[in-house]
Design a protein around this motif. Sequence first.
Motif, PDB file in Angstrom:
ATOM      1  N   ALA A  30      23.017  32.222 -13.281  1.00 59.88           N
ATOM      2  CA  ALA A  30      24.084  33.275 -12.471  1.00 59.88           C
ATOM      3  C   ALA A  30      24.649  32.760 -11.142  1.00 59.88           C
ATOM      4  N   ILE A  31      23.983  32.024 -10.628  1.00 59.96           N
ATOM      5  CA  ILE A  31      24.503  31.659  -9.293  1.00 59.96           C
ATOM      6  C   ILE A  31      25.338  30.271  -9.556  1.00 59.96           C
ATOM      7  N   ASN A  32      26.402  30.194  -9.362  1.00 57.33           N
ATOM      8  CA  ASN A  32      27.005  29.210  -9.524  1.00 57.33           C
ATOM      9  C   ASN A  32      28.519  28.992  -8.908  1.00 57.33           C
ATOM     10  N   THR A  33      29.095  27.963  -8.871  1.00 60.99           N
ATOM     11  CA  THR A  33      30.541  27.932  -8.637  1.00 60.99           C
ATOM     12  C   THR A  33      31.436  27.274  -9.498  1.00 60.99           C
ATOM     13  N   PHE A  56      33.991  34.663  -3.864  1.00 58.58           N
ATOM     14  CA  PHE A  56      34.352  34.071  -2.749  1.00 58.58           C
ATOM     15  C   PHE A  56      35.235  32.604  -3.192  1.00 58.58           C
ATOM     16  N   SER A  57      36.257  32.367  -2.463  1.00 61.88           N
ATOM     17  CA  SER A  57      36.801  31.432  -3.027  1.00 61.88           C
ATOM     18  C   SER A  57      37.333  30.318  -1.501  1.00 61.88           C
ATOM     19  N   VAL A  96      35.175  21.736 -12.788  1.00 65.68           N
ATOM     20  CA  VAL A  96      33.689  21.461 -12.315  1.00 65.68           C
ATOM     21  C   VAL A  96      32.863  22.806 -12.386  1.00 65.68           C
ATOM     22  N   LEU A  97      31.708  22.813 -12.774  1.00 67.45           N
ATOM     23  CA  LEU A  97      30.776  24.020 -12.746  1.00 67.45           C
ATOM     24  C   LEU A  97      29.665  23.511 -12.056  1.00 67.45           C
TER      25      LEU A  97
END
Length: 116
Positions: A30-33, A56-57, A96-97
């Motif tokens: 769940a916590i990812n970028t 947030f970006s 990218v993940l």
Amino acid sequence: QVQLVESGGGSVQAGGSLRLSCAASGRIFAINTMGWYRQAPGSQRELVALMEHTGFSNYAWSVKGRFTISRDNAKNTAYLQMNRLAPEDTGVYYCVLKNSDAGDTWGQGTQVTVSS
């Protein structure tokens, strides 16, 4: 294992627009970028835009005001809307993940070519 499938990209004239998509599948925390980097010929890979799961970006200064990143967390998909493209935006764009502490997964890359 996580997989990323990229779509979009292509060739466009300066001033045009393109939209990239990146769909993630597999074990995604769940916590990812999610986001994109790009690499021009003869140059190092550089950040384009990233967005956290919170929304947030972060953008490279060179694309601020022209590119917009968004994501659909329910679909594990990120989007990059690229407007007012310029020849210097040409390169291979890699999704990218950043998957919490599980490490980074990269997409296969998609070519973006902007002609003047």
